[in-house]
Design an enzyme around this catalytic site. Sequence first.
Site, PDB file in Angstrom:
ATOM      1  N   HIS A 122      -5.919  31.231  39.444  1.00  0.00           N
ATOM      2  CA  HIS A 122      -5.628  30.131  38.423  1.00  0.00           C
ATOM      3  C   HIS A 122      -5.765  30.452  36.954  1.00  0.00           C
ATOM      4  CE1 HIS A 122     -10.187  28.796  38.611  1.00  0.00           C
ATOM      5  NE2 HIS A 122     -10.009  29.194  37.396  1.00  0.00           N
ATOM      6  N   ASN A 145      -8.548  32.496  42.609  1.00  0.00           N
ATOM      7  CA  ASN A 145      -7.413  32.205  43.584  1.00  0.00           C
ATOM      8  C   ASN A 145      -6.302  32.301  42.379  1.00  0.00           C
ATOM      9  OD1 ASN A 145      -7.792  30.079  41.501  1.00  0.00           O
ATOM     10  ND2 ASN A 145      -8.021  28.568  42.998  1.00  0.00           N
ATOM     11  N   ASP A 175      -9.158  23.902  28.139  1.00  0.00           N
ATOM     12  CA  ASP A 175      -9.474  22.822  28.964  1.00  0.00           C
ATOM     13  C   ASP A 175     -10.976  22.367  28.690  1.00  0.00           C
ATOM     14  OD1 ASP A 175     -10.503  25.126  29.685  1.00  0.00           O
ATOM     15  OD2 ASP A 175      -9.545  25.563  31.849  1.00  0.00           O
ATOM     16  N   GLU A 222      -4.429  25.084  39.100  1.00  0.00           N
ATOM     17  CA  GLU A 222      -4.852  25.521  40.608  1.00  0.00           C
ATOM     18  C   GLU A 222      -3.621  25.946  41.248  1.00  0.00           C
ATOM     19  OE1 GLU A 222      -7.543  26.362  41.165  1.00  0.00           O
ATOM     20  OE2 GLU A 222      -9.296  25.032  40.331  1.00  0.00           O
TER      21      GLU A 222
HETATM   22  C1  F6R Z   1     -11.549  28.760  31.323  1.00  0.00           C
HETATM   23  C2  F6R Z   1     -10.662  28.826  32.203  1.00  0.00           C
HETATM   24  C3  F6R Z   1     -10.715  29.390  33.359  1.00  0.00           C
HETATM   25  C4  F6R Z   1     -11.439  30.687  33.517  1.00  0.00           C
HETATM   26  C5  F6R Z   1     -11.432  31.222  35.109  1.00  0.00           C
HETATM   27  C6  F6R Z   1     -12.134  32.558  35.046  1.00  0.00           C
HETATM   28  O1  F6R Z   1     -11.622  28.003  30.032  1.00  0.00           O
HETATM   29  O2  F6R Z   1      -9.594  28.379  31.719  1.00  0.00           O
HETATM   30  O3  F6R Z   1      -9.340  29.508  33.917  1.00  0.00           O
HETATM   31  O4  F6R Z   1     -10.674  31.617  32.560  1.00  0.00           O
HETATM   32  O5  F6R Z   1     -11.990  30.479  35.859  1.00  0.00           O
HETATM   33  O6  F6R Z   1     -13.700  32.129  34.729  1.00  0.00           O
HETATM   34  P1  F6R Z   1     -14.773  33.001  34.568  1.00  0.00           P
HETATM   35  O7  F6R Z   1     -14.111  34.063  33.419  1.00  0.00           O
HETATM   36  O8  F6R Z   1     -16.032  32.512  34.462  1.00  0.00           O
HETATM   37  O9  F6R Z   1     -14.510  34.177  35.802  1.00  0.00           O
END
Ligand code: F6R
Length: 249
Positions: free
Chosen positions: A145, A143, A74, A150
Amino acid sequence: MSQAVYQPKVIVEPDACAAGQTVAEICQTEVLKQPGITLGLATGSTPIPVYQKLIDQYKKGEVDFSQINTFNLDEYVGLSGDHRQSFRFFMRDQLFRHINIDQTRVHIPDGLADDPDQHAAQYDALINQLGGIDWQLLGIGSNGHIAFNEPASAIDSRTRVVELTEETIAANARFFDSPVQVPRRAISMGIGTICEAKRIVLLATGSAKSDAIAAAIQRPPTEDCPASLLQYHRDVTYVLDAQASAKLR
Ligand code: F6R
């Protein structure tokens, strides 16, 4: 993707450092087996220990990244790759500038694309043109995701422009000078796109992820918890630290 439900493999390590080491070792094994492998990569805090270990492996001459292809999950819409909070900047800073990767084989959505919807569709098509993702690294949001899919994201969603939830914007605000600077949209690989990867490793560390991990692994798959949809994939490995695994029964 078949609708059968599969049990993921779950590896629990004592702490985030050991979990990162385990994921880096799995990744190294993949690259050694298939030097031209296509890796799907994630940003965020969680994979940083993995990238540090991959850099160590490279510096010790244990692995060669010159033939690999990468696709990141992303990117924020509206940020250039030079913006310090863009995912392109993160990847360069945390991994790519330290290893012998061929920059022409690196793929990250362009946050400044003139037409983000069209760019997202082209990104999805490019993954297929290059033969698909062999090995996908994922993190997870509190959550549930995955990438920026989401809750309520469709199981067959493709790479597209998504609106971030207030929860995700608040979680990401720590990286920006003020919450109003956090982009509200991103280009994200879809759940359908992710589930086409041949093998998936989801890394989760810390107690903030324990509820999401329990829901993803132990409750029936539901679009309310995007990671739970990985139960439809036959080759998923969760690598957890003790805290993230605390609510597994
Ligand atoms: C990042 C991504 C997100 C993260 C998620 C956890 O490329 O796709 O889904 O993996 O938000 O983020 P952290 O590791 O910062 O807790």
